[in-house]
Scaffold this motif. Structure first.
Motif, short mmCIF file in Angstrom:
data_model
loop_
_atom_site.label_atom_id
_atom_site.label_comp_id
_atom_site.label_asym_id
_atom_site.label_seq_id
_atom_site.Cartn_x
_atom_site.Cartn_y
_atom_site.Cartn_z
N ILE A 71 -9.68 -2.94 -24.83
CA ILE A 71 -10.89 -2.41 -24.21
C ILE A 71 -11.41 -3.37 -23.14
O ILE A 71 -12.53 -3.24 -22.67
N LEU A 72 -10.61 -4.35 -22.79
CA LEU A 72 -10.91 -5.30 -21.71
C LEU A 72 -12.22 -6.05 -21.94
O LEU A 72 -12.91 -6.40 -20.98
N CYS A 73 -12.59 -6.27 -23.21
CA CYS A 73 -13.90 -6.86 -23.49
C CYS A 73 -13.97 -8.32 -23.06
O CYS A 73 -15.05 -8.83 -22.79
N GLY A 74 -12.82 -9.01 -23.04
CA GLY A 74 -12.81 -10.39 -22.56
C GLY A 74 -12.98 -11.43 -23.64
O GLY A 74 -13.03 -12.62 -23.35
#
Lengths: 469, 419
Positions: free
Chosen positions: B13-16
């Motif tokens: 989810i590309l949350c980082g």
């Protein structure tokens, strides 16, 4: 190579390689892929990535980009949720991960000077050992940077008592398109000389300038803090308890709420942990509040007693309080919410709307009604104390629910604006809310914003495609 | 969760979150090395076939330490190191590339083999280096590091230990045999007193070939604890092979080790390397290796860290022990850190636990880009300033720390301090 990758000319590529030697410039397609998206999950490929280590490189870069009309996108950890870092018009992504030094911490002035790439929680940890405190704590505090926090004017849970990032920014050095540097503000905690461009740049989301240095206001570290996580049968009970706390004269450092769907997602997340038993209350409560008090030990002890008496008005089904290091597990629950919602649906649209504090119940009930009408689940959590809600529309794109989710989002924004609220309390407009911006901001106000933008960035190279441009 | 979601499996989810966990990003500020970027790259290769040079993409994907820290913070339960391994395995030129790197670089990366007792016999390693066997990759990589440092002086002795049955009970190891109607193939399953009779020692590549003194000490400690040791010719645990994308070799190694375990009555397998333990426990992720789920669960239960058994002993620390000993927690510690618990028991206030950071060993990254691995190692070395001694519970970490620690800091596996 595919045209998916917006090409810079060979002379442009050469310029970047010279200005950012070694691993400071990325031009190879496979290396650019990782810089396409952010936590909004929107993606677009850049033409290049550069990694400055000093302000002089930023000046030279923006002098060149201004002349060449090359779009420039600031990026650090890319935790933004509305696509502020997505390079929708190609150009150059500026990664701040190597400008990550704390330059000065001054306990006499109560001031720190930092580069933009410092991770906020690491900075706060460094301050703690010196008896100092920087309050802003967005949910991403462990993974986002001070530069990103300033660029988006990040809020967070302590905003109720201490204000948002903008309230802790005393000054900054900002590089403009063309290469000029503005040295704004000062180390003074009060400063009303001239127009307050410092506060204008906080929250400008990379559309006006790049930051090379930030001067931040510090506070003495409170002696102690205490938190209480309280579960209720339903949301009205929780609101009654929260009102009783304020009525008792308390101003918590933070007051967060979670609705029943949020608790269900958290139950799914913590249910798979080794210590799942500790979290069984998540299945029993229909709403929860999370309070933090801070100050001197004597004051916090007394306030916690007052708080526990006050929340009893809401007939809690669960209450756990903790102090110091023991508070972390309680707050870990709060930080886990956003990713946990993916247990309920593969896609979500998370909107950080805000409403006047007295309209929260209407906003939450209205969101759930919108969800029921469109056959979607909705979850609401956030900063009850300041009316900033994280309203989440859960859906499954693969089952054709994207359009219903979009309708729900539109209806939510309509509801919020009808309650006197705002489209965004923290995340910004970015890409995700751009098409609704005119519903909130009138033509006269928009016109002034666009003219202001033109003063800073006449060729529209700074984060184009977002907000105004 | 919807059916479609289950079919697709979890997605990034590309949350980082993984950026803050990744030692490579921390050491270099290079986001293209982040787990999020690698997962995205793997997706991109599938979504847009033919748009990237696969060789270049495979090289970028190979720049992973395999530490697994990103998986521990991933809210989606993704394991980027496995994604990387999958990319490596799928890439047709990867295997040849890996061995070409070995042939080209091994001789320059090998440290001078001087030890206090004279020259280390490198003949077997040299022969391996000329004719590399994929199944020995872990051994080869470890042989690049730290063998030129003097071993540590021992200053701890085991004075007393409870009976094995009591140790089993106190350590919480389930000594019951599972109820398997119809039976499993192989000898009858050990339980209760049988388990307390003998164990299989899992030596790992380093203990078998590079630091045999670790193996000797582990054996003698087991004897002192009252366990009759059982020698076993285990293969590599498989973790380095898996990280390197040599999945067939990993599968073979796992099968062989399970056969040895079954032949021994499915008793206790005791290991003293955190990475090996992690690699052995990971067998349960490959259910087809086991007769059924209960056998997999039994394997997970019966692979036991040596420190988990040893910490119930009574120890004596000699007067000439260093005042302070640092502890490096290996990335691959899975669940409770029994090595740290043992050292807390033995060394008490002498023990100083270092900030949680990777040592920079890096598995195949040692071959792919030693400079990157060294950038990670330098950050760990900065933590060692002023410490006379640093201990760890992983053989790869021990060798890496030996290679990178300052002259005045002695480093080793905790087994080194036991006489």
């Amino acid at each position: 190579m595919s045209t998916l990758f917006p090409k810079l000319s060979s002379s442009q590529q050469r310029f970047l390689r010279d200005l950012f030697p070694g691993s400071g410039a990325l031009l190879a397609p496979e290396e650019l892929v990782g810089f396409a998206g952010d936590a909004s999950q929107k993606q677009a490929l850049p033409g290049a990535v550069v990694r400055p280590v000093e302000e002089a490189q930023l000046r030279e870069l923006l002098r060149w980009a201004h002349l060449e009309r090359v779009p420039v996108y600031a990026r650090a950890r890319a935790t933004n949720k509305v696509g502020q870092t997505v390079p929708v018009r190609g150009g150059v992504v500026v990664s701040f991960l190597r400008m990550n030094r704390v330059l000065d911490i001054d306990p006499q002035d109560f001031v720190a000077v930092v580069q933009p790439g410092v991770v906020t929680a690491q900075f706060q940890q460094e301050l703690e050992s010196r008896g100092l405190f920087y309050p802003p704590d967005p949910a991403s505090v462990k993974i986002s940077t001070l530069g990103g926090n300033v660029a988006t004017c990040a809020g967070g849970m302590r905003a109720l008592k201490y204000g948002v990032t903008r309230d802790h920014l005393l000054g900054l050095r900002a590089v403009l398109p063309g290469g000029e540097v503005l040295a704004l503000g000062s180390r003074c905690h009060k400063d009303v000389s001239g127009l307050d461009l410092t506060r204008l740049l906080a929250g400008s989301a990379g559309t006006l300038a790049l930051f090379s240095e930030l001067t931040l206001k510090l506070l003495p570290r409170p002696e102690t803090s205490a938190s209480a996580l309280v579960g209720f049968a339903g949301f009205p009970d929780a609101l009654e308890a929260a009102a009783a706390v304020f009525h008792a004269g308390l101003l918590p450092a933070a007051l967060e709420f979670m609705d029943s769907v949020t608790l269900e997602a958290l139950a799914a997340e913590f249910g798979r942990h080794d210590d799942a038993e500790q979290y069984s209350w998540l299945r029993e409560a229909g709403a929860a509040l999370l309070f933090r008090l801070d100050g001197s030990r004597a004051a916090v002890d007394a306030e916690m007693q007052t708080l526990e008496r006050a929340v009893s008005r809401g007939k809690p089904v669960f209450l756990e309080s903790a102090t110091g290091a023991d508070e972390e597990p309680l707050w870990e629950v709060r930080r886990a919410i956003s990713p946990s919602l993916f247990h309920l649906a593969p896609d979500k649209s998370g909107e950080d709307v805000a409403v006047p504090r007295g309209r929260v119940l209407e906003a939450v009930q209205g969101l759930h009604a919108i969800g029921r009408e469109l056959g979607l689940r909705t979850a609401c959590f956030g900063h009850l104390g300041d009316g900033n809600l994280h309203a989440n529309i859960l859906f499954d794109r693969a089952r054709g629910q994207a359009e219903a989710a979009r309708q729900a989002k539109s209806k939510l924004f309509g509801l919020v604006l009808s309650l006197g609220g705002t489209l965004t309390g923290e995340h910004g407009i970015g890409l995700s809310k751009k098409e609704w911006m005119a519903d909130q901001i009138g033509p006269a106000e928009m016109d002034v914003m666009q003219r202001l933008k033109a003063v800073f960035d006449p060729h529209g190279i700074m984060n184009p495609g977002k907000e105004w441009a | 969760m919807s059916r479609d979601k289950d079919e697709r499996g979890p997605e990034c989810i590309l949350c980082g979150k993984c950026l803050s966990a990744c030692p490579l990003v921390e050491a270099t500020g290079q986001e293209e090395l982040a787990p999020r970027s690698k997962v995205r790259l793997a997706d991109f290769l599938q979504e847009q076939p033919g748009t990237l040079d696969e060789q270049d993409a495979a090289r970028l994907a190979s720049l992973c330490l395999g530490c697994g820290r990103c998986a521990r913070v991933c809210a989606q339960g993704l394991e980027p190191a496995r994604t990387v391994a999958g990319l490596r395995a799928a890439h047709p030129g990867w295997r040849q590339w890996l061995w070409k790197q070995w042939i080209d670089r091994a001789s320059t990366l090998w440290p001078l083999a001087r030890r206090s007792g004279g020259m280390l016999d490198r003949a077997p390693l040299r022969s391996l280096a000329r004719r590399p066997e994929p199944g020995r990759l872990g051994l080869l990589l470890k042989s690049l590091q730290g063998l030129d440092r003097c071993p540590m002086r021992a200053y701890v002795s085991l004075r007393e230990a409870p009976e094995p049955m009591e140790v089993l009970a106190r350590s919480g190891v389930d000594a019951q045999a599972p109820d398997v109607a119809g039976g499993w193939p192989g000898p009858s399953i050990q339980s209760g007193a049988d388990l307390a009779q003998g164990v299989l020692l899992f030596s790992g590549c380093a203990g078998q070939h590079l630091r045999p003194e670790w193996d000797a000490k582990a054996r003698s400690l087991l004897v002192a604890l009252g366990w009759r040791r059982t020698h076993a010719e285990f293969a590599c645990c498989g973790s380095t092979l898996g990280t390197a994308g040599l999945l067939a070799e990993q599968h073979t190694a796992r099968e062989r080790n399970l056969e040895i375990w079954r032949a021994g009555g499915r008793g206790l397998v005791v290991a003293y390397c955190a990475s090996c333990l992690n690699g052995l426990w990971a067998y349960v992720q490959e259910p087809e290796l086991f007769v059924d789920g209960r056998e997999a669960a039994l394997w997970r239960e019966r692979v036991v860290p040596l420190a988990r058994l040893l910490k119930f002993g009574r120890f004596m620390v000699s007067d000439d022990a260093p005042e302070v000993a640092g502890y490096h927690r290996p990335c691959h510690v899975c669940g409770a850190d029994h090595d740290a618990a043992l050292l807390r028991t033995v060394l008490g206030s002498r023990l100083r636990e270092l900030p949680d950071r990777c040592c920079g060993f890096g598995g195949p990254l040692r071959l792919a880009d030693p400079a990157l691995a060294d950038a990670v190692a330098r950050r760990r070395v900065a933590d060692l300033a002023g410490l006379p001694q640093v201990l760890t519970g992983c053989t790869a970490c021990a060798l890496q720390l030996a290679a990178s620690a300052p002259e005045q800091t002695t480093t080793g596996h905790w087994l080194d301090i036991f006489s």
